[in-house]
Write a protein that holds these residues in place. Structure first.
Motif, mmCIF file in Angstrom:
data_model
loop_
_atom_site.group_PDB
_atom_site.id
_atom_site.type_symbol
_atom_site.label_atom_id
_atom_site.label_comp_id
_atom_site.label_asym_id
_atom_site.label_seq_id
_atom_site.Cartn_x
_atom_site.Cartn_y
_atom_site.Cartn_z
ATOM 1 N N SER A 174 15.211 1.783 12.708
ATOM 2 C CA SER A 174 15.130 2.484 11.650
ATOM 3 C C SER A 174 14.697 4.089 12.218
ATOM 4 N N GLY A 175 15.184 5.154 11.458
ATOM 5 C CA GLY A 175 14.865 6.405 11.857
ATOM 6 C C GLY A 175 14.729 7.259 10.660
ATOM 7 N N SER A 176 13.822 8.176 10.517
ATOM 8 C CA SER A 176 13.519 8.861 9.033
ATOM 9 C C SER A 176 13.376 10.290 9.536
ATOM 10 N N ASP A 177 13.166 11.179 8.282
ATOM 11 C CA ASP A 177 12.692 12.531 8.454
ATOM 12 C C ASP A 177 11.396 12.618 8.732
ATOM 13 N N ASP A 178 10.669 11.514 8.622
ATOM 14 C CA ASP A 178 9.187 11.698 9.440
ATOM 15 C C ASP A 178 9.041 11.830 11.029
ATOM 16 N N THR A 179 10.268 11.873 11.478
ATOM 17 C CA THR A 179 10.321 12.129 13.085
ATOM 18 C C THR A 179 10.512 10.829 13.654
ATOM 19 N N PHE A 180 9.843 9.369 13.053
ATOM 20 C CA PHE A 180 9.696 8.592 13.854
ATOM 21 C C PHE A 180 11.086 7.549 13.931
ATOM 22 N N CYS A 181 11.104 6.809 15.047
ATOM 23 C CA CYS A 181 12.081 5.663 15.353
ATOM 24 C C CYS A 181 11.039 4.266 15.194
ATOM 25 N N LYS A 182 11.332 3.481 14.507
ATOM 26 C CA LYS A 182 10.439 2.259 14.329
ATOM 27 C C LYS A 182 11.391 1.025 14.408
ATOM 28 N N VAL A 183 10.879 0.151 15.088
ATOM 29 C CA VAL A 183 11.211 -1.245 15.464
ATOM 30 C C VAL A 183 10.690 -2.271 14.657
ATOM 31 N N TRP A 184 11.574 -3.198 13.807
ATOM 32 C CA TRP A 184 11.284 -4.073 12.832
ATOM 33 C C TRP A 184 11.719 -5.387 13.396
ATOM 34 N N ASP A 185 10.517 -6.428 13.222
ATOM 35 C CA ASP A 185 10.926 -7.822 13.813
ATOM 36 C C ASP A 185 11.406 -8.617 12.223
ATOM 37 N N ARG A 186 12.545 -9.273 11.973
ATOM 38 C CA ARG A 186 12.808 -9.543 10.739
ATOM 39 C C ARG A 186 12.083 -11.064 10.600
ATOM 40 N N ARG A 187 11.565 -11.625 11.670
ATOM 41 C CA ARG A 187 11.184 -13.087 11.663
ATOM 42 C C ARG A 187 9.631 -12.891 11.014
ATOM 43 N N CYS A 188 9.185 -11.609 11.062
ATOM 44 C CA CYS A 188 7.724 -11.491 10.621
ATOM 45 C C CYS A 188 7.720 -10.292 9.523
ATOM 46 N N PHE A 189 8.829 -9.918 8.995
ATOM 47 C CA PHE A 189 8.999 -8.905 7.943
ATOM 48 C C PHE A 189 7.847 -8.901 6.883
ATOM 49 N N ILE A 190 7.937 -10.101 6.415
ATOM 50 C CA ILE A 190 7.075 -10.447 5.131
ATOM 51 C C ILE A 190 5.496 -10.419 5.648
#
Length: 428
Positions: free
Chosen positions: A225-241
């Motif tokens: 994901s990329g945002s106006d907060d300047t960060f790119c983030k990596v998310w693992d859907r296996r442990c989202f919750i």
């Protein structure tokens, strides 16, 4: 940057910088013992031929083009316009309009579209919490929402009443086609379960608008994901919750991020930033956490209507974790998109992007050299797409033109009915 992407990693089996003629001679003499080009040899040869001849007119609309994308196999092309129209062209049938969709309940513009993996359904988003889904394979060419066809609304509101005031900037089908992942103007990532027909997850992912989301690879486990907060983030859907936070953070942009594209290997990605740069990332360099970077601004600036201050172009993030930075294009007025060139025909040797100054820019991934600038449009180019198999690139613009660039070009393309013929122009 050289250590990060070796020659082998960009898909060439050839030894050294072998010429095209030498490669052909090697195939004729069966030097490889296979009697044909390997996949790497094909990439090595085809990557020398950039889609820079043209352009030839595909279509001409009276409203701004915001989205233009080939399907994964290149047989279809999707273009979305501010004036509520989404057109799906059958590329293999001479760019005939297969589906002319008039969007329902549009707010401002079509912000994004996504084809399902089996290419049966298309979803479209706007500045609304409702995403609509259309059957692309139905017999009707004219798809007028809930008149000639049903455009089912998928409610991304946490309360399920469609009243939350946020818009969706980015939407993608999951790799199995069972879910949608979206980024929104309320700083969140959403996951919608298509089988149960309800929202399954909301993550407050960033501190500002989430302008872009995409999958890291074919497994679908990792989301960027990329945002106006300047960060790119990596998310693992296996442990989202269970985890409730990002698997990692990549910092280096000094302004907001407009778009992210994955190389498809679960390791590399690129991002377009409002700091007028593309950055290449290796997620092996991500951090577990990051503090918000207070930009040393001594100026007021809004990319929607102001030029980027010249003195700001030399600003550098003190904790920049990117592998490489590419400059030359402009990211203003809208969420300009960037991509890796195709694996099959180029070995992902290049990256390319639209630009506010009406051009398409193509950079060499390894050297960062600008190898081509495609000039035709008269307004910002928000989106463009390289055919997955052939040296063909299609660009669309706020001027309403959808045009294709090729190598070497197949002669003058047919002019759509009642449309003005586009004169061929050389690239610079």
């Amino acid at each position: 940057m050289g250590y990060a992407l070796s020659r082998l990693e960009i898909g060439s089996d050839c030894d050294g910088d072998m010429s095209t003629s030498a490669s052909g001679e090697g195939r004729e003499c069966n030097y490889s013992g296979k009697g044909r080009f390997s996949a790497g040899d094909c990439c090595h040869v085809l990557s020398r031929y950039l889609p820079v001849n043209g352009p030839w007119l595909v279509d001409q609309m009276t409203s701004r083009a915001y989205v233009s994308q080939f399907s994964s196999d290149g047989s279809l092309f999707v273009a979305g316009f501010q004036g509520s129209h989404i057109r799906i062209y059958n590329v293999d049938s001479g760019w005939k309009v297969q589906k002319n969709i008039l969007a329902k309940s549009l707010r401002w513009t079509i912000t994004d579209t996504s084809l399902s993996p089996d290419q049966r359904f298309l979803v479209y988003a706007s500045m609304s919490p409702i995403i609509h889904i259309v059957n692309v394979t139905s017999a009707e060419t004219e798809s007028l929402a809930n008149v000639t066809e049903v455009h089912e609304g998928l409610d991304f509101c946490a309360h399920g009443d469609g009243r939350d005031s946020f818009g969706i900037f980015s939407v993608k089908f999951s790799t199995d086609g069972r879910e949608l992942v979206a980024g929104s103007s309320d700083d969140s990532i959403y996951v919608y379960d298509l089988e149960t027909n309800k929202l399954s997850l909301r993550i407050l992912a960033h501190r500002s608008d989430v302008n872009t989301v995409c999958f890291a690879d074919e497994t679908g486990h990792l989301v960027y994901s990329g945002s106006d907060d300047t960060f790119c983030k990596v998310w693992d859907r296996r442990c989202f919750i269970s985890k409730g936070k990002a698997a990692g953070i990549l910092e280096g942009h000094v302004e907001g991020i407009t778009f992210i594209d994955s190389r498809g290997d679960g390791r590399y990605l690129i991002s377009n930033g409002k700091d007028q740069t593309i950055k290449l990332w290796d997620i092996r360099k991500m951090s577990n956490n990051a503090t918000h970077y207070n930009r040393p601004r001594n100026y007021d600036w809004d990319y929607r209507w102001m030029d980027y201050p010249p003195h700001a172009k030399n600003l550098m993030h003190p904790r920049d974790r990117s592998v490489a930075t590419y400059k030359g294009h402009s990211v203003l007025r809208t969420l300009i998109r960037c991509y890796f060139s195709p694996e099959y025909s180029t070995g992902q040797k290049y990256i390319y992007t639209g630009s506010h100054n009406s051009c398409v820019y193509i950079y060499d991934l390894l050297t960062g050299v600008l190898v081509a600038t495609l000039k035709h449009h008269k307004s910002p180019v928000r989106d463009c797409s390289w055919h997955p198999q052939y040296p063909m690139l299609v660009s669309s613009s706020w001027d309403g033109d959808v045009v294709k660039w090729e190598f070497p070009g197949s002669g003058e393309a047919p002019t759509p009915p009642n449309k003005k013929r586009v004169r061929r122009r050389h690239f610079y």
